[in-house]
Scaffold this motif. Structure first.
Motif, PDB file in Angstrom:
ATOM      1  N   SER A  61       0.809  -1.215   0.000  1.00  0.00           N
ATOM      2  CA  SER A  61       0.000   0.000   0.000  1.00  0.00           C
ATOM      3  C   SER A  61       0.845   1.270   0.000  1.00  0.00           C
ATOM      4  N   ILE A  62       2.129   1.167   0.264  1.00  0.00           N
ATOM      5  CA  ILE A  62       3.021   2.334   0.287  1.00  0.00           C
ATOM      6  C   ILE A  62       3.370   2.706  -1.152  1.00  0.00           C
ATOM      7  N   THR A  63       3.222   3.996  -1.470  1.00  0.00           N
ATOM      8  CA  THR A  63       3.472   4.434  -2.847  1.00  0.00           C
ATOM      9  C   THR A  63       4.878   4.998  -3.045  1.00  0.00           C
ATOM     10  N   ASP A  64       5.476   5.566  -1.997  1.00  0.00           N
ATOM     11  CA  ASP A  64       6.816   6.119  -2.121  1.00  0.00           C
ATOM     12  C   ASP A  64       7.832   4.985  -2.268  1.00  0.00           C
ATOM     13  N   ARG A  65       8.665   5.071  -3.272  1.00  0.00           N
ATOM     14  CA  ARG A  65       9.610   4.004  -3.608  1.00  0.00           C
ATOM     15  C   ARG A  65      10.582   3.710  -2.465  1.00  0.00           C
ATOM     16  N   GLU A  66      11.190   4.729  -1.893  1.00  0.00           N
ATOM     17  CA  GLU A  66      12.165   4.531  -0.818  1.00  0.00           C
ATOM     18  C   GLU A  66      11.505   3.996   0.451  1.00  0.00           C
ATOM     19  N   GLN A  67      10.322   4.484   0.778  1.00  0.00           N
ATOM     20  CA  GLN A  67       9.623   3.994   1.968  1.00  0.00           C
ATOM     21  C   GLN A  67       9.199   2.539   1.790  1.00  0.00           C
ATOM     22  N   LYS A  68       8.801   2.189   0.576  1.00  0.00           N
ATOM     23  CA  LYS A  68       8.412   0.806   0.288  1.00  0.00           C
ATOM     24  C   LYS A  68       9.623  -0.122   0.416  1.00  0.00           C
ATOM     25  N   LYS A  69      10.752   0.327  -0.083  1.00  0.00           N
ATOM     26  CA  LYS A  69      12.001  -0.440   0.025  1.00  0.00           C
ATOM     27  C   LYS A  69      12.369  -0.616   1.497  1.00  0.00           C
ATOM     28  N   GLN A  70      12.310   0.457   2.264  1.00  0.00           N
ATOM     29  CA  GLN A  70      12.630   0.412   3.690  1.00  0.00           C
ATOM     30  C   GLN A  70      11.674  -0.518   4.438  1.00  0.00           C
ATOM     31  N   CYS A  71      10.385  -0.448   4.102  1.00  0.00           N
ATOM     32  CA  CYS A  71       9.387  -1.323   4.726  1.00  0.00           C
ATOM     33  C   CYS A  71       9.738  -2.794   4.477  1.00  0.00           C
ATOM     34  N   PHE A  72      10.097  -3.120   3.244  1.00  0.00           N
ATOM     35  CA  PHE A  72      10.445  -4.496   2.896  1.00  0.00           C
ATOM     36  C   PHE A  72      11.674  -4.964   3.680  1.00  0.00           C
ATOM     37  N   PHE A  73      12.724  -4.138   3.723  1.00  0.00           N
ATOM     38  CA  PHE A  73      13.946  -4.525   4.427  1.00  0.00           C
ATOM     39  C   PHE A  73      13.694  -4.692   5.927  1.00  0.00           C
ATOM     40  N   GLU A  74      12.929  -3.791   6.521  1.00  0.00           N
ATOM     41  CA  GLU A  74      12.620  -3.901   7.952  1.00  0.00           C
ATOM     42  C   GLU A  74      11.781  -5.143   8.239  1.00  0.00           C
ATOM     43  N   TYR A  75      10.794  -5.406   7.391  1.00  0.00           N
ATOM     44  CA  TYR A  75       9.934  -6.583   7.554  1.00  0.00           C
ATOM     45  C   TYR A  75      10.768  -7.860   7.469  1.00  0.00           C
ATOM     46  N   LEU A  76      11.605  -7.942   6.444  1.00  0.00           N
ATOM     47  CA  LEU A  76      12.413  -9.141   6.228  1.00  0.00           C
ATOM     48  C   LEU A  76      13.433  -9.329   7.352  1.00  0.00           C
ATOM     49  N   THR A  77      14.074  -8.254   7.786  1.00  0.00           N
ATOM     50  CA  THR A  77      15.044  -8.345   8.882  1.00  0.00           C
ATOM     51  C   THR A  77      14.371  -8.835  10.160  1.00  0.00           C
ATOM     52  N   ALA A  78      13.206  -8.272  10.481  1.00  0.00           N
ATOM     53  CA  ALA A  78      12.479  -8.688  11.692  1.00  0.00           C
ATOM     54  C   ALA A  78      12.072 -10.156  11.619  1.00  0.00           C
ATOM     55  N   LEU A  79      11.622 -10.589  10.446  1.00  0.00           N
ATOM     56  CA  LEU A  79      11.198 -11.985  10.279  1.00  0.00           C
ATOM     57  C   LEU A  79      12.385 -12.937  10.403  1.00  0.00           C
ATOM     58  N   ILE A  80      13.522 -12.574   9.825  1.00  0.00           N
ATOM     59  CA  ILE A  80      14.724 -13.408   9.929  1.00  0.00           C
ATOM     60  C   ILE A  80      15.184 -13.473  11.386  1.00  0.00           C
ATOM     61  N   GLN A  81      15.189 -12.327  12.080  1.00  0.00           N
ATOM     62  CA  GLN A  81      15.580 -12.315  13.488  1.00  0.00           C
ATOM     63  C   GLN A  81      14.657 -13.212  14.312  1.00  0.00           C
ATOM     64  N   GLN A  82      13.384 -13.123  14.049  1.00  0.00           N
ATOM     65  CA  GLN A  82      12.407 -13.939  14.777  1.00  0.00           C
ATOM     66  C   GLN A  82      12.662 -15.427  14.557  1.00  0.00           C
ATOM     67  N   LYS A  83      12.913 -15.818  13.314  1.00  0.00           N
ATOM     68  CA  LYS A  83      13.129 -17.230  13.007  1.00  0.00           C
ATOM     69  C   LYS A  83      14.459 -17.745  13.570  1.00  0.00           C
ATOM     70  N   LEU A  84      15.486 -16.898  13.586  1.00  0.00           N
ATOM     71  CA  LEU A  84      16.792 -17.336  14.092  1.00  0.00           C
ATOM     72  C   LEU A  84      16.862 -17.329  15.610  1.00  0.00           C
ATOM     73  N   ASN A  85      16.093 -16.501  16.268  1.00  0.00           N
ATOM     74  CA  ASN A  85      16.111 -16.463  17.730  1.00  0.00           C
ATOM     75  C   ASN A  85      15.435 -17.673  18.350  1.00  0.00           C
ATOM     76  N   ILE A  86      14.637 -18.391  17.580  1.00  0.00           N
ATOM     77  CA  ILE A  86      13.995 -19.605  18.074  1.00  0.00           C
ATOM     78  C   ILE A  86      15.039 -20.703  18.264  1.00  0.00           C
ATOM     79  N   ASP A  87      16.053 -20.675  17.443  1.00  0.00           N
ATOM     80  CA  ASP A  87      17.030 -21.758  17.417  1.00  0.00           C
ATOM     81  C   ASP A  87      18.141 -21.553  18.449  1.00  0.00           C
TER      82      ASP A  87
END
Length: 165
Positions: A61-87
């Motif tokens: 839903s984000i239209t600004d290119r840089e904000q959309k890129k930042q949203c994706f990187f933050e989402y992916l980083t948080a998800l990776i951290q969550q999955k790795l902290n389980i182990d």
């Protein structure tokens, strides 16, 4: 009679003048070849950047290119951290607080992960890679990056902080 002939000549010249000098279609043109046009277009394309970065549904839903890129990187980083902290990565390597994960998003919307910059003398690189590959599965749908409307492969490195509580 003389004025009529003179008048006819002037009218004839006025009618022929636009045809002789106004129509470029009667003059031969230099038409570029297909190869010239293709090479010109290929040189105009910036091959080091994508038109659209990879994305997830929550960032669409984000239209600004840089904000959309930042949203994706933050989402992916948080998800990776969550999955790795389980182990047991934090238990096995308590001094390892941050790892760089090279993420590859393929055109078919699948992802590959690889660790970067880990000191192989201090840490068992193969064991860390194995843990990362087994933990980083079952991601939500990822939309691949686009270049001129075509899905393309993209790679980037994310710093992932371990043991975030």
């Amino acid at each position: 009679m003389l004025p009529k002939t003179n008048m006819r000549k002037k009218i004839l010249i006025l009618l022929l003048f636009p045809l002789l000098f106004g129509s470029c279609q009667y003059f031969p043109k230099q038409v570029p070849s297909e190869q010239d046009l293709l090479q010109k277009e290929l040189k105009a394309i910036n091959w080091n950047e994508v038109d659209e970065f990879p994305s997830v549904v929550s960032c669409d839903s984000i239209t600004d290119r840089e904000q959309k890129k930042q949203c994706f990187f933050e989402y992916l980083t948080a998800l990776i951290q969550q999955k790795l902290n389980i182990d047991t990565l934090g238990v096995l390597y308590p001094k390892l607080d941050t790892i760089n994960v090279k993420v590859t998003v393929l055109p078919n919307a699948t992802m590959e992960f690889e660790t970067q910059g880990i000191d192989s003398l201090s840490y068992n690189h193969a064991a860390i890679d194995s843990i990362i590959k087994t933990r980083l599965v079952d991601f939500p749908d990822i939309h691949p990056a686009l270049k001129r409307g075509i899905p393309v492969k993209t790679q980037f490195v994310l710093p992932v902080i371990l043991n975030v509580q």
